[in-house]
Design an enzyme around this catalytic site. Structure first.
Site, short mmCIF file in Angstrom:
data_model
loop_
_atom_site.label_atom_id
_atom_site.label_comp_id
_atom_site.label_asym_id
_atom_site.label_seq_id
_atom_site.Cartn_x
_atom_site.Cartn_y
_atom_site.Cartn_z
N LYS A 83 -21.12 18.92 -34.04
CA LYS A 83 -19.99 18.07 -33.64
C LYS A 83 -19.80 18.08 -32.12
CE LYS A 83 -17.58 17.97 -38.01
NZ LYS A 83 -18.53 18.79 -38.82
C1 LIG Z 1 -19.25 18.29 -39.92
C2 LIG Z 1 -20.47 19.04 -40.31
C3 LIG Z 1 -21.42 18.50 -41.21
C4 LIG Z 1 -21.24 17.16 -41.90
O1 LIG Z 1 -21.26 16.07 -41.01
P1 LIG Z 1 -20.83 14.61 -41.51
O2 LIG Z 1 -20.78 13.77 -40.29
O3 LIG Z 1 -19.53 14.79 -42.17
O4 LIG Z 1 -21.87 14.17 -42.44
C5 LIG Z 1 -22.55 19.25 -41.48
N1 LIG Z 1 -22.76 20.47 -40.93
C6 LIG Z 1 -21.86 21.03 -40.09
C7 LIG Z 1 -22.14 22.37 -39.54
C8 LIG Z 1 -20.70 20.34 -39.74
O5 LIG Z 1 -19.81 20.91 -38.90
#
Ligand SMILES: *Cc1c(COP(=O)(O)O)cnc(C)c1O
Length: 466
Positions: free
Chosen positions: A114
């Site tokens: 993120k």
């Molecule tokens: C948020 C997150 C995901 C999922 O991402 P999406 O955009 O919701 O598909 C997967 N792995 C981690 C470590 C995350 O923080």
């Protein structure tokens, strides 16, 4: 003429707007999601883009969707600032690991993918606010990961304050410290005495208290902000280029562990733009609404289950509506009808299949198994989210189509899962998480009520001007 710098809503009831306005709007005012009016086709540029380093590639791709809202120089500076916080010179390096190529997205400040989007979004907010003379006070509720990435995205920025609520003593120690050890004066952590759902409820109550929301200029750091999806398109191109030059293959397939359909939707956009990606492998944990949809055409809500990969413990994927818009021939009235049906009945049916997606899910055993196999055979330790992808990818390996697997977090963020998989065989460590312990922290502990949180915000921000 529709162009990729004009934004429309999936529900068709927002007049076309520019990039900066779309970023500030977050969710579309009609309840839908914002999308560029058209997706640019870039096949004739792939040869030129192939050799670009990450930041230069990002400027090319982002520039297509931003238009005149940022000058090329401003965009370049913004991208440089966003990715110099990463601890790898390639930003998102690709490593060959046994049968797959792992795209490491966890080199940012909070060790999760993120950061790629939220480092960019923080700088973008600051730039847009500086140009318009506005201020923004972000309020969010987190179960752990998004909150810390958002805090690190906006810490120290001008004209932005951020208030993040997390459930008191119900996030992991590392997640808590990643938030509360940030002491910049514009960062305000609130530990709510209650659960994550209590935090969500308080958030909703404050956002529907319109006089308060307006007076204190509150905004969200929404998982549906277009700029987040946009920033994620870049690494799909970057990874496909690296694997092409390494293997000589014409194209790749990409396996994406997903919950909200945000990351994988960015991959789908890259594919539509003409990136050398042939197919997307969608991977879920036991919360498999998306995997079931791509196998059966039925999108049906279930109960949220707690798993080893908490950031994917989601039943209603907030970005799915963007994909739906394209599946129904870009007709907003059909989107409205389907979303309405889903809201009423918890289910929608979409006939036909999409040949670019395959899907699978990994339960607890499959996830722990993938962590053990990759550690014991390859000396590569995946985090539990990454392991969900690695487990699902194994069913779709194809010698003619190299497999890129997204690594979405560093294992040191999830030491409990590593212990479940491997006991004392290995400990997941990272200097950034180790350094958190013993640092001073700041956090207000409040009851889970709208009144308490509003009082805290008002005291922190002082009297409203105007
Ligand atoms: C948020 C997150 C995901 C999922 O991402 P999406 O955009 O919701 O598909 C997967 N792995 C981690 C470590 C995350 O923080």
């Amino acid at each position: 003429m529709p162009d990729p710098m004009t934004y429309i809503s999936t529900r068709g009831r927002v007049p076309p707007i520019g990039f900066a306005e779309a970023v500030m709007m977050g969710m579309a005012d009609d309840g839908g999601l914002l999308l560029p009016a058209t997706i640019p086709e870039v096949r004739d540029r792939l040869d030129r883009w192939q050799s670009l380093e990450y930041a230069a590639l990002a400027c090319e791709i982002l520039g297509l969707y931003i238009g005149d809202d940022l000058t090329p120089e401003a965009l370049r500076a913004l991208v440089r600032r966003s990715y110099e916080s990463f601890d790898h010179p390639e930003v998102t390096p690709v490593r060959e690991v046994g049968p797959v190529h792992v795209l490491e997205l966890y080199h940012g400040p909070t060790l999760a993918f993120k950061d790629v989007a939220l480092q960019f979004l923080g700088n973008l907010f600051e730039q847009i606010l500086a140009e318009t003379g506005r201020t923004l006070n972000i309020l969010g509720a987190t179960s752990g990961d998004t909150g810390s990435a958002a805090i690190h995205g906006v810490r120290g920025k001008t004209n932005i304050n951020i208030f993040i609520m997390h459930p008191h003593r119900r996030v992991s120690r590392v997640q808590e410290l990643q938030m509360t050890s940030v002491l910049d004066p514009n960062v305000h952590n609130i530990a709510i005495r209650g659960t994550f759902d209590d935090g969500q409820r308080v958030l909703k109550e404050i956002f529907t208290d319109l006089p308060f929301k307006t007076a204190y200029r509150l905004g969200a750091v929404n998982s549906v902000n277009w700029a987040r999806v946009l920033a994620q398109i870049v690494y799909y191109f970057y990874a496909a280029f690296r694997v092409r030059e390494r293997t000589g293959a014409a194209a790749v397939q990409v396996c994406v562990p997903t919950g909200n359909f945000g990351d994988i939707f960015a991959g789908w956009l890259a594919l539509r733009m003409g990136a050398p990606i042939r197919r997307l492998v969608l991977a879920t944990n036991e919360n498999d609404i998306l995997a079931r949809f791509f196998r059966t055409g039925v999108y049906a809500r279930g109960e949220v289950r707690h798993t080893l990969s908490p950031s994917m413990d989601i039943q209603v994927a907030s970005n799915f509506e963007r994909y739906l818009f394209f599946r129904v021939g870009e007709d907003p009235s059909v989107v409205r009808e389907l979303i309405d049906r889903f809201t009423r009945t918890g289910r929608l049916d979409l006939p036909g299949a999409d040949p670019v997606f395959v899907a699978g899910s990994a339960d607890r055993n499959a996830t722990l198994g993938a962590m053990r196999r990759y550690w014991r055979r390859q000396r590569y330790l995946p985090d539990p989210h990454t392991a969900v992808g690695l487990a699902v990818a194994e069913s779709f390996l194809d010698p003619a189509l190299p497999m890129v697997c997204l690594a979405t977090a560093h294992p040191a963020k999830f030491p409990e899962a590593v212990r479940d998989a491997l006991g004392d065989e290995v400990t997941a460590t990272h200097e950034r998480t180790a350094a958190l312990f013993g640092r001073p922290t700041r956090c207000a502990v409040l009851p889970a009520t709208r009144e308490a949180v509003e009082r805290f915000i008002a005291q922190t921000l002082g009297p409203v001007r105007d």
